[in-house]
Design an enzyme around this catalytic site. Structure first.
Site, short mmCIF file in Angstrom:
data_model
loop_
_atom_site.label_atom_id
_atom_site.label_comp_id
_atom_site.label_asym_id
_atom_site.label_seq_id
_atom_site.Cartn_x
_atom_site.Cartn_y
_atom_site.Cartn_z
N ASP A 49 1.58 5.57 3.37
CA ASP A 49 1.17 4.34 2.69
C ASP A 49 0.34 3.45 3.61
OD1 ASP A 49 2.53 5.12 0.46
OD2 ASP A 49 3.82 3.35 0.35
N HIS A 100 -2.98 2.27 -3.96
CA HIS A 100 -1.81 1.49 -3.50
C HIS A 100 -2.02 0.00 -3.75
CE1 HIS A 100 1.97 1.07 -1.55
NE2 HIS A 100 1.54 0.66 -0.37
N HIS A 104 -2.04 -5.46 -2.00
CA HIS A 104 -0.73 -5.11 -1.45
C HIS A 104 0.29 -6.25 -1.54
CE1 HIS A 104 2.28 -3.37 1.37
NE2 HIS A 104 1.79 -2.23 0.92
N HIS A 191 5.32 5.36 6.88
CA HIS A 191 4.34 4.32 7.22
C HIS A 191 3.89 4.57 8.66
CE1 HIS A 191 6.42 2.34 3.85
NE2 HIS A 191 5.27 1.71 3.67
#
Length: 230
Positions: A49, A100, A104, A191
């Site tokens: 991500d 994504h 964010h 991550h």
């Protein structure tokens, strides 16, 4: 009064229920959230991500290539717009790129138009880099009603996960926990894009080695979905 207290308790209970639903990995009130794939195939999907960032790409891409592994990168639209070359490099290496969101932020409590814009701007940024995304992952895994409906409107699949970054400062422990939790059909979240993600980057070689030792092939989410049991 007793009635007021009862009403307050009901409201608090409803708020708590909505909060739990918003963070549930495999459930939404609308549409579908995929957190793992039922399959007999010995494979897992590895997903990254955020970003893209040079720090993340330079650490992740060579390691994936060394292990002949392919992953799915859920990229932030604003960052993809700033670094289209990195988006192209990820795709050129045979990896999948997903949406994504653009900013964010947590995708809860906004208007339908806001969700549409988050998706549309990210899709535009990815297309400018020559990539067409068919998967979406909500930031922080947060979603209630509006976000899943927007994902459905845009013809995307919402992808969550069943294995995620463990909380540890030890790369060996990090890798061991990820590998131990993985099973056929798992979608693994890591991550590794930012400076604060050094433990994950350091753990990546051991994660890939460990998955290989468990005879689990590392593939993209779309490839894993293609092996879903009927």
């Amino acid at each position: 009064t007793t009635v007021a207290v009862a009403v307050l308790l009901v409201l608090l209970g409803a708020a708590l229920a909505l909060y739990e639903i918003s963070r549930a990995r495999c459930f939404t009130l609308t549409s579908q959230a995929i957190c793992r794939v039922e399959t007999a195939a010995p494979m897992v999907a590895l997903t990254f991500d955020d970003g893209p960032t040079p720090l993340g790409a330079e650490a992740i891409l060579p390691e994936l290539a060394r292990h002949d592994a392919h992953a799915t990168f859920f990229l932030i639209g604003a960052e993809a717009a700033r670094r289209p070359g990195l988006v192209r490099a990820i795709a050129a290496a045979g990896h999948e790129v997903g949406d994504h969101s653009y900013s964010h932020v947590r995708m809860v409590g906004h208007t339908g138009r806001f969700y549409d814009r988050e998706i549309e701007q990210t899709q535009a940024a990815l297309r400018s880099a020559g990539v067409e995304a068919v998967l979406f992952r909500p930031p922080y895994g947060k979603k209630l009603i509006g976000m899943p409906l927007a994902v459905e409107r845009h013809g995307l699949k919402m992808i969550l996960w069943d294995v995620e970054d463990p909380e540890t400062g030890d790369p060996r422990v990090f890798a061991d926990r990820v590998v131990r939790a993985a099973r056929p059909g798992s979608i693994i979240l890591v991550h590794a894009m930012y400076g604060s993600n050094g433990v994950a980057r350091a753990a990546l070689p051991a994660i890939l080695d460990g998955l290989r030792e468990k005879h689990l092939k590392v593939v993209t989410v779309s490839e894993l979905l293609a092996h879903r049991a009927p």
